[in-house]
Design a protein around this motif. Structure first.
Motif, short mmCIF file in Angstrom:
data_model
loop_
_atom_site.label_atom_id
_atom_site.label_comp_id
_atom_site.label_asym_id
_atom_site.label_seq_id
_atom_site.Cartn_x
_atom_site.Cartn_y
_atom_site.Cartn_z
N VAL A 253 90.72 53.47 134.69
CA VAL A 253 91.86 53.43 133.77
C VAL A 253 91.82 52.17 132.91
N THR A 254 91.19 51.12 133.41
CA THR A 254 91.07 49.89 132.62
C THR A 254 90.29 50.14 131.32
N THR A 256 90.35 52.93 129.60
CA THR A 256 91.29 53.60 128.70
C THR A 256 92.23 52.60 128.05
N VAL A 257 92.78 51.72 128.86
CA VAL A 257 93.70 50.70 128.34
C VAL A 257 92.99 49.80 127.35
N LEU A 260 92.56 51.46 123.95
CA LEU A 260 93.80 51.49 123.19
C LEU A 260 94.11 50.13 122.56
N VAL A 261 93.88 49.07 123.33
CA VAL A 261 94.08 47.72 122.80
C VAL A 261 93.08 47.45 121.68
N ALA A 369 86.40 44.30 130.68
CA ALA A 369 86.61 45.75 130.74
C ALA A 369 85.36 46.50 131.15
#
Length: 519
Positions: A253-254, A256-257, A260-261, A369
């Motif tokens: 999930v990191t 994905t985050v 987005l950032v 990431a």
């Protein structure tokens, strides 16, 4: 002076974070990346004159010539470390219109991204060399676009470095022409054609150049990553067709985050460029190439019928099957947008500590990431030594009076030898021995077969199935057979070689002479 030293050192820091374990003695053998002690310049296939599709033109010839002065193990280390350092240094040069913090942030993303990680593990080193040349090409072509007259070598040398393989040559030509602009690209376009002539000529001279298996379009189609679908994978420079080379962190999930950032920062950078910031001209120049790269990358997934038609009917159309390769055209624009966005964000913060914190996070976030690019892609890329038997077999082949080329059996494109810690690699026999070597060019992905284009390989495959191996090999001009004994299916093949005269016999590898007609 300290800021300049930091800027100069950062590409080296990132390169060593990735490549440090690869500097140990030996060769890094991973999928398509096969370096050998010496690639012979006398082999016809090195120059694209063999029966196989000349996909390694002119990279094999460049390696063979370099091997006259450098051993293969040293050349590989120079290529891998040099590519990452050059990519980072070029990005720093391309982004010098921004402050140091923004420069470092954009450079980190340009070097530390899924495209670099995936192409490194799958062994597409000519593509990485081309990728490293792109920011240098952008810098020179921006000067041409603005009406300046940079010295010819500033754009010709990086353009030549992109032409080590057909796909990378197309990437370099598209970027150069679009950044220069249609009105000023004359000389650059001419040189782009000239430096790509080796693979163009070899490709059209090959009998299978007019068509590729359309089955490859769906096999090579861009894959979803980071939980964001195919478009999300493309916009984060990922999506390679081979799931086994994707960093594990891309499934968290990191990732994905982070994406987005990343896109939020790029959007901020685009707004700043639109308002007339320092990124305005580079963005305008880089958008056309980025749009082309994104369209080609997604075409195989979204309009497969059109790509299949191109692959099957247009000479050289097979170049667009692995569309994700062309995401390299998107990377320079993204680096500029990241730098522009970070500069705009930091500019809105007055407090020195808060500003420094934002810049530090922006620089280190891509590494945090995707930490499994570090240390040889989390241990995937470690040097090994070829067994001594390979060198002994090479000497036996060199001393053999048998006429004809060599074929490598069992017939399969890839191996997973125990001495390579079970890691998958393209059959090293295709480059190791001092004769043109016929290897299998079929690709099997999850049980699906993408047909090859080598007629001699087809004949060998048919002969193995039919049992008339000796006659078929003689008809194809093959005089020697090398058998890798620890490969899958070796025992069955060895039975078919019972009438062949042994030239060299070892525990892991054996060489046989094809018996003359009548025996």
């Amino acid at each position: 002076m300290g800021r300049r030293r930091l800027g100069n050192a950062w590409p080296w820091v990132m390169a060593l974070l990735v490549c440090a374990p690869m500097l140990a003695p030996g060769y890094v053998l991973s999928y398509d990346m096969v370096f050998v002690p010496r690639l012979d310049v006398t082999r016809a296939d090195v120059w694209g004159l063999g029966s196989g599709t000349p996909r390694a033109v002119p990279s094999d010839a460049v390696v063979a010539l370099a091997n006259l002065a450098l051993p293969g193990w040293l050349l590989q280390k120079l290529v891998l470390v040099g590519s990452l350092v050059a990519a980072g240094a070029g990005a720093m040069r391309m982004l010098e219109r921004f402050g140091l913090g923004a420069q470092l942030a954009g450079t980190t993303w340009f070097v530390w991204n899924p495209y670099v990680a995936e192409r490194l593990v799958i062994g597409h080193w000519p593509l990485l060399v081309a990728y490293a040349a792109l920011p240098w090409l952008v810098v020179a072509c921006l000067q041409v676009r603005e009406g300046a007259a940079p010295r010819w070598w500033r754009w010709a040398v990086p353009l030549a470095l992109t032409a080590l393989s057909p796909a990378s040559g197309v990437i370099g030509a598209v970027l150069a022409v679009t950044v220069c602009g249609w009105r000023r690209c004359g000389r650059v376009a001419l040189v782009a054609v000239l430096v790509n002539l080796p693979w163009i000529v070899a490709g059209f001279a090959h009998p299978g150049a007019g068509s590729s298996d359309p089955e490859g379009v769906s096999v090579f189609a861009l894959r979803p990553e980071a939980g964001l679908g195919r478009l999300g994978a493309a916009l984060s420079l990922g999506g390679i067709w081979n799931a086994d080379v994707v960093p594990d962190s891309r499934g968290l999930v990191t990732a994905t985050v982070f994406c987005l950032v990343l896109w939020a920062v790029m959007a901020l950078g685009a707004v700043a460029a639109w308002r007339g910031g320092p990124a305005r001209e580079p963005v305008r120049a880089l958008v056309p190439a980025a749009a082309i790269g994104l369209a080609v990358a997604l075409a195989g997934a979204y309009v497969p019928a059109a790509v299949e038609w191109v692959v099957e009917t247009v000479p050289g159309g097979g170049l667009v099957r692995d569309g994700a390769r062309y995401l390299a055209l998107l990377a320079p624009l993204q680096a500029v947008l990241v730098a522009s966005g970070v500069a705009a964000l930091a500019g809105r913060v007055r407090a020195g500590f808060a500003r420094a914190s934002i810049l530090a996070v922006a620089v280190l976030l891509p590494i945090a990431a995707m930490p499994d690019l570090a240390w040889g892609a989390a241990g995937r890329l470690e040097p090994v030594s070829y067994p001594a038997e390979w060198d002994e077999a090479r000497a036996a082949i060199a001393d053999s009076d048998a006429e004809g080329d060599l074929v490598s059996l069992p017939f399969g494109a890839f191996r997973a030898p125990a001495w390579n810690d079970g890691r998958v690699v393209l059959d090293p026999a295709g480059r190791y021995f001092p004769r043109t070597t016929v290897t299998d060019d079929e690709l099997v992905v999850s049980g699906r077969v993408v047909a090859g284009e080598d007629e001699r390989a087809d004949a060998v495959r048919d002969a193995l199935d039919a049992g008339d191996l000796a006659d078929a090999l003689r008809e194809q001009g093959i005089g020697l057979v090398v058998l890798t004994r620890d490969a899958y299916g070796a025992e069955a093949v060895e039975e078919q070689l019972s009438g062949f005269a042994p030239v060299y016999t070892g525990d892991e590898i054996a060489v046989y002479e094809v018996p003359p007609e009548g025996r």
